[in-house]
Each structure stands twice: as C-alpha cells, then as structure tokens.
Design a protein around this motif. Structure first.
Motif, short mmCIF file in Angstrom:
data_model
loop_
_atom_site.label_atom_id
_atom_site.label_comp_id
_atom_site.label_asym_id
_atom_site.label_seq_id
_atom_site.Cartn_x
_atom_site.Cartn_y
_atom_site.Cartn_z
N TYR A 127 0.81 -1.22 0.00
CA TYR A 127 0.00 0.00 0.00
C TYR A 127 0.85 1.27 0.00
O TYR A 127 0.39 2.34 0.41
CB TYR A 127 -0.94 0.00 1.21
CG TYR A 127 -1.91 -1.14 1.21
CD1 TYR A 127 -2.76 -1.37 0.13
CD2 TYR A 127 -1.99 -2.01 2.29
CE1 TYR A 127 -3.65 -2.42 0.12
CE2 TYR A 127 -2.89 -3.06 2.30
CZ TYR A 127 -3.71 -3.27 1.22
OH TYR A 127 -4.60 -4.31 1.22
N LYS A 128 2.08 1.16 -0.46
CA LYS A 128 3.03 2.28 -0.41
C LYS A 128 2.44 3.54 -1.04
O LYS A 128 2.49 4.62 -0.45
CB LYS A 128 4.32 1.88 -1.11
CG LYS A 128 5.42 2.87 -0.98
CD LYS A 128 6.69 2.30 -1.64
CE LYS A 128 7.88 3.14 -1.27
NZ LYS A 128 9.10 2.50 -1.77
N ALA A 129 1.90 3.42 -2.23
CA ALA A 129 1.35 4.60 -2.91
C ALA A 129 0.19 5.20 -2.11
O ALA A 129 0.07 6.42 -1.99
CB ALA A 129 0.89 4.24 -4.32
N TRP A 130 -0.63 4.38 -1.57
CA TRP A 130 -1.79 4.84 -0.78
C TRP A 130 -1.34 5.50 0.52
O TRP A 130 -1.80 6.58 0.88
CB TRP A 130 -2.72 3.66 -0.48
CG TRP A 130 -3.79 3.98 0.50
CD1 TRP A 130 -3.76 3.75 1.85
CD2 TRP A 130 -5.05 4.58 0.25
NE1 TRP A 130 -4.91 4.17 2.45
CE2 TRP A 130 -5.75 4.68 1.47
CE3 TRP A 130 -5.68 5.05 -0.90
CZ2 TRP A 130 -7.00 5.24 1.59
CZ3 TRP A 130 -6.95 5.59 -0.79
CH2 TRP A 130 -7.60 5.69 0.43
N THR A 132 1.51 6.81 1.33
CA THR A 132 2.37 7.99 1.22
C THR A 132 1.73 9.11 0.44
O THR A 132 2.31 10.19 0.31
CB THR A 132 3.72 7.61 0.56
OG1 THR A 132 3.47 7.07 -0.73
CG2 THR A 132 4.49 6.63 1.42
N ALA A 133 0.55 8.88 -0.11
CA ALA A 133 -0.14 9.90 -0.90
C ALA A 133 -0.54 11.08 -0.03
O ALA A 133 -0.99 10.89 1.11
CB ALA A 133 -1.37 9.30 -1.58
#
Length: 135
Positions: A127-130, A132-133
């Motif tokens: 869920y990195k993109a989620w 860190t968004a």
C-alpha cells in the motif's frame, strides 16, 4: 481462559475476554467479538472444549485476524477446525499441558507479534502509494 489471560498479563500484555466487556444493545454477540478482534493486534483462542468459539473462529479466518489456536494436548473441540494453519498463514495451532501453559502462551505471543510485524512490513510495501499519498 483466565489462566491464559494471567499468562498474557505476565508478559506485559492487556488481555481482553469478550464476555467481560460490556454489551452494546445494537450489536449481536458475533459483532461484539469481531469488533474487538479487529481492534486487537492478534487473537488467542482456546480450543480444547466445544463452545460457541467455532463461529468466532470462522469470522477470524474470514477477516484475516492473526490468531493462535491453543489446544490442551490430546484434546480438541472439533476436527472441523483442525489444520487451519496449513491453509492460512495468519493462523497458528499450538498445544499445551497443565505444566506448559505459560510457555505455550509465550510462544503464541512471540509468533503473533512476529507475524504482525512481518505483515505490517509487507502491507507497507503493498500500500506504499496509498500510505504515502498526500491527501
């Protein structure tokens, strides 16, 4: 269950027995159990005697709650729930006898805490993109 709770306290944890928590008039017992399980890092279930916990165990599996199923050596509530750890990484089955309950609880906690850390690291990547968004 009380002996397991005592052993968890000795390890510095705060065990919660669902039956000791206040009921909410708008929740079924099943919903109450799942609410608290989902708020916890992991669950420990005693499975030596047949009780209503088999329904709860199914809910723990469906909701992927890290769970240790403890059984007294030579006893089990039902073969219907034996072998869950073969299919689910977040389930661990362990046995104990009267003289080894404290050690079994310590092993259960060690496994569960390790699993939760490992899972957290994997989910951070997933869920990195989620996570860190900027919102």
């Amino acid at each position: 269950l009380r002996r397991i709770a005592t052993n968890l306290r000795a390890l510095g944890l705060t065990p919660v027995l669902i039956r000791d928590l206040p009921d909410q008039r708008h929740q079924t017992l099943e919903e109450k159990a799942m609410f608290w399980a989902l708020c916890s890092r992991f669950a420990i279930m005693e499975d030596s005697v047949a009780t209503g916990h088999l329904v709860e165990l199914k809910d723990l599996v469906v909701n992927r709650v890290p769970t240790v199923v403890l059984r007294k050596a030579g006893r089990a509530s039902s073969y219907m729930v034996a072998g869950l750890e073969r299919d689910y990484r977040f389930i661990r089955e362990m046995t104990y006898d009267n003289s080894s309950l404290a050690a079994a609880v310590a092993r259960a906690v060690e496994w569960a805490q390790g699993f939760v850390v490992e899972r957290g690291e994997a989910l951070d990547e997933t869920y990195k993109a989620w996570r860190t968004a900027k919102r």
